[in-house]
Design an enzyme around this catalytic site. Structure first.
Site, PDB file in Angstrom:
ATOM      1  CG  HIS A 155      -9.847 -95.240 -44.198  1.00  0.00           C
ATOM      2  ND1 HIS A 155     -10.822 -96.138 -44.566  1.00  0.00           N
ATOM      3  CD2 HIS A 155     -10.200 -94.052 -44.724  1.00  0.00           C
ATOM      4  CE1 HIS A 155     -11.724 -95.503 -45.308  1.00  0.00           C
ATOM      5  NE2 HIS A 155     -11.368 -94.239 -45.411  1.00  0.00           N
ATOM      6  CD  GLU A 259     -12.978 -94.383 -42.078  1.00  0.00           C
ATOM      7  OE1 GLU A 259     -12.492 -93.243 -42.118  1.00  0.00           O
ATOM      8  OE2 GLU A 259     -13.792 -94.792 -42.922  1.00  0.00           O
TER       9      GLU A 259
HETATM   10  C1  BG6 Z   1     -13.806 -91.846 -45.444  1.00  0.00           C
HETATM   11  C2  BG6 Z   1     -14.383 -90.485 -45.707  1.00  0.00           C
HETATM   12  O1  BG6 Z   1     -12.987 -91.823 -44.324  1.00  0.00           O
HETATM   13  O2  BG6 Z   1     -13.026 -92.241 -46.572  1.00  0.00           O
HETATM   14  C3  BG6 Z   1     -15.199 -90.514 -46.977  1.00  0.00           C
HETATM   15  O3  BG6 Z   1     -15.189 -90.079 -44.611  1.00  0.00           O
HETATM   16  C4  BG6 Z   1     -14.358 -91.005 -48.125  1.00  0.00           C
HETATM   17  O4  BG6 Z   1     -15.700 -89.212 -47.265  1.00  0.00           O
HETATM   18  C5  BG6 Z   1     -13.761 -92.365 -47.761  1.00  0.00           C
HETATM   19  O5  BG6 Z   1     -15.163 -91.124 -49.285  1.00  0.00           O
HETATM   20  C6  BG6 Z   1     -12.854 -92.951 -48.822  1.00  0.00           C
HETATM   21  O6  BG6 Z   1     -11.889 -92.041 -49.195  1.00  0.00           O
HETATM   22  P1  BG6 Z   1     -10.871 -92.385 -50.349  1.00  0.00           P
HETATM   23  O7  BG6 Z   1     -10.023 -91.165 -50.528  1.00  0.00           O
HETATM   24  O8  BG6 Z   1     -10.077 -93.564 -49.899  1.00  0.00           O
HETATM   25  O9  BG6 Z   1     -11.708 -92.699 -51.578  1.00  0.00           O
END
Ligand code: BG6
Length: 297
Positions: A155, A259
């Site tokens: 991510h 990502e």
């Molecule tokens: C992304 C998703 O990878 O991560 C989104 O596609 C999400 O939908 C974002 O809002 C952040 O996620 P988190 O759980 O870290 O708030």
């Protein structure tokens, strides 16, 4: 390098130092890469409101998403790997060519089995090069009987001066699930993708390489991936930023998530088998040739 694995086990942060102010810092909470500095310039975005309490996922850097991407009926969104303390398998070690590597690992434990009752072992090898960061991941299923399936994703939060000026290559013609439009499926018609509003898209069957323009110092960043067929592009923009307690309302222009992962088709791992994937982030240095050419005119 002087630091031993035992000494580092007591701390929560591991630093790879290549010299010339080029470092990579990994928080053992989630094996989250929380900083990648190249010649003293930070390449990754971490929110000023990120929580480091060892409970929540760290908002920024490169959280490790496994074994679930998105909401999950069994456990936390994006799985447990990003909120579990990883083990430092091999402390930072300088290779013969000056690069520095470290290896992290995560195995099933009482906590993971209470959510997802499978045995697994992940090794995560990071190599810091002069202008590159390499990620090599292996997942092993030690079970003699049970297969399991999983999502995995890096991510990556890139730090950018202004997300509206970034372009992302390699998405033209790809189908994507648009999470901002009730998961409808579309096909990308643009040669390069730009981000000017809340964006949350899962691009499928993307090529091995994306180039992102206008990252730190107006440079380009190459993201090269192997065995990661999907690419998620995310920026929460104004309204969604306000909904996140660990993200400043004014921070969205300074980040872009690109990502690489296995999201739309989970990986199925049979007993006794392993899966491998990797990613390289590389800063593209341009300009030397053209400057020389100008001088020679
Ligand atoms: C992304 C998703 O990878 O991560 C989104 O596609 C999400 O939908 C974002 O809002 C952040 O996620 P988190 O759980 O870290 O708030």
């Amino acid at each position: 390098m002087a630091t031993t694995a035992a000494a580092m086990a007591a701390t929560s942060v591991v630093v790879l130092d290549r010299g010339n102010n080029t470092t990579c810092t990994i928080n053992l909470h989630g094996a989250t890469v929380v900083s990648w500095r190249v010649n003293n310039q930070e390449q990754l975005f971490v929110s000023k409101l990120a929580s480091f309490d060892g409970k929540k996922a760290i908002r920024g850097g490169i959280p490790f998403v496994f074994p679930q991407f998105g909401p999950w009926s069994f456990g936390p969104q994006h799985g447990f790997a990003r909120i579990t303390r990883w083990h430092l398998e091999r402390a930072p070690d300088r290779l013969h060519n000056g690069d520095v590597e470290a290896i992290f690992s995560l195995m099933d434990n009482e906590f993971t089995r209470s959510i997802w009752n499978y045995q697994f072992r992940i090794t995560y090898r990071l190599i810091l090069r002069e202008k590159e960061l390499h990620f090599h991941i292996g997942v092993y299923n030690p079970s003699k009987e049970l297969s399991f399936s999983f999502n995995m994703l890096l991510h990556t939060y890139l730090k950018v001066p202004d997300v509206r000026r970034c372009q992302i290559t390699g998405l033209h013609g790809c189908h994507f699930i648009d999470k901002t439009r009730e998961n409808a499926l579309y096909q990308e018609g643009r040669e390069v993708v730009t981000v000017n509003e809340w964006t949350d898209r899962i691009y499928q069957h993307t090529p091995q390489e994306h180039v992102i323009t206008n990252v730190v110092s107006g440079r380009k960043m190459r993201l090269h991936k192997y065995n990661f067929p999907d690419t998620v592009i995310w920026n929460p923009w104004i309204d969604r930023s306000r909904e996140m307690s660990d993200f400043g309302d004014d921070e969205f222009p300074n980040m872009l998530c690109v990502e690489a992962g296995n999201v739309t088709s989970p990986v199925i791992l049979l007993p006794g088998t392993a899966f491998e994937a990797s990613q390289i982030l590389q800063i593209i240095i341009e300009g030397n040739v053209s400057r020389k050419t100008k001088r020679n005119r």
